[in-house]
Design a protein around this motif. Sequence first.
Motif, PDB file in Angstrom:
ATOM      1  N   VAL A 198      -2.210  -6.584  15.351  1.00 41.94           N
ATOM      2  CA  VAL A 198      -0.968  -7.318  15.627  1.00 41.94           C
ATOM      3  C   VAL A 198      -1.282  -8.440  16.610  1.00 41.94           C
ATOM      4  O   VAL A 198      -1.788  -8.196  17.700  1.00 41.94           O
ATOM      5  CB  VAL A 198       0.114  -6.381  16.208  1.00 41.94           C
ATOM      6  N   THR A 199      -0.983  -9.660  16.220  1.00 42.23           N
ATOM      7  CA  THR A 199      -1.232 -10.804  17.091  1.00 42.23           C
ATOM      8  C   THR A 199      -0.149 -10.898  18.168  1.00 42.23           C
ATOM      9  O   THR A 199       0.933 -10.319  18.026  1.00 42.23           O
ATOM     10  CB  THR A 199      -1.241 -12.122  16.294  1.00 42.23           C
ATOM     11  N   LYS A 200      -0.440 -11.639  19.225  1.00 41.03           N
ATOM     12  CA  LYS A 200       0.564 -11.870  20.282  1.00 41.03           C
ATOM     13  C   LYS A 200       1.793 -12.571  19.713  1.00 41.03           C
ATOM     14  O   LYS A 200       2.914 -12.288  20.114  1.00 41.03           O
ATOM     15  CB  LYS A 200      -0.032 -12.694  21.427  1.00 41.03           C
ATOM     16  N   GLU A 201       1.568 -13.503  18.780  1.00 41.43           N
ATOM     17  CA  GLU A 201       2.687 -14.219  18.162  1.00 41.43           C
ATOM     18  C   GLU A 201       3.590 -13.253  17.401  1.00 41.43           C
ATOM     19  O   GLU A 201       4.808 -13.324  17.488  1.00 41.43           O
ATOM     20  CB  GLU A 201       2.183 -15.327  17.222  1.00 41.43           C
ATOM     21  N   LYS A 202       2.984 -12.346  16.651  1.00 36.59           N
ATOM     22  CA  LYS A 202       3.749 -11.364  15.888  1.00 36.59           C
ATOM     23  C   LYS A 202       4.482 -10.420  16.842  1.00 36.59           C
ATOM     24  O   LYS A 202       5.639 -10.054  16.596  1.00 36.59           O
ATOM     25  CB  LYS A 202       2.798 -10.583  14.973  1.00 36.59           C
ATOM     26  N   GLN A 203       3.819 -10.021  17.926  1.00 41.67           N
ATOM     27  CA  GLN A 203       4.446  -9.163  18.917  1.00 41.67           C
ATOM     28  C   GLN A 203       5.652  -9.868  19.544  1.00 41.67           C
ATOM     29  O   GLN A 203       6.714  -9.275  19.703  1.00 41.67           O
ATOM     30  CB  GLN A 203       3.448  -8.770  20.008  1.00 41.67           C
ATOM     31  N   LYS A 242      -3.054  -2.382  16.855  1.00 44.93           N
ATOM     32  CA  LYS A 242      -4.265  -2.918  16.226  1.00 44.93           C
ATOM     33  C   LYS A 242      -3.877  -3.852  15.079  1.00 44.93           C
ATOM     34  O   LYS A 242      -3.064  -3.509  14.230  1.00 44.93           O
ATOM     35  CB  LYS A 242      -5.133  -1.775  15.709  1.00 44.93           C
TER      36      LYS A 242
END
Length: 87
Positions: free
Chosen positions: A54-59, A52
């Motif tokens: 967490v953006t796709k970029e951060k992932q 929750k």
Amino acid sequence: MSSKIAIKGVMKMLDEESISTEDLLSDEFFKKYSSLNSLEAFEDKFNINPGKGVTKEKQTEEIIRRYTEFKNLDEMKNKAIEFYAED
């Protein structure tokens, strides 16, 4: 070490889409620069939903840092181009 001319050639091929992601991110590349053995194993890491907030970029950045020698996607891409140009 790859020559600048070879690297520019690979970059041009990427722009023209004559090199696929599978070619650039080969099993040999992953075996050398990551704890994974293939692009498929790397892609499998993205099948988990990010937590929750967490953006796709951060992932993506976290997966790259955890499983490869790189800090971010740009660094990985640049090394992949250089690695491909060495062949």
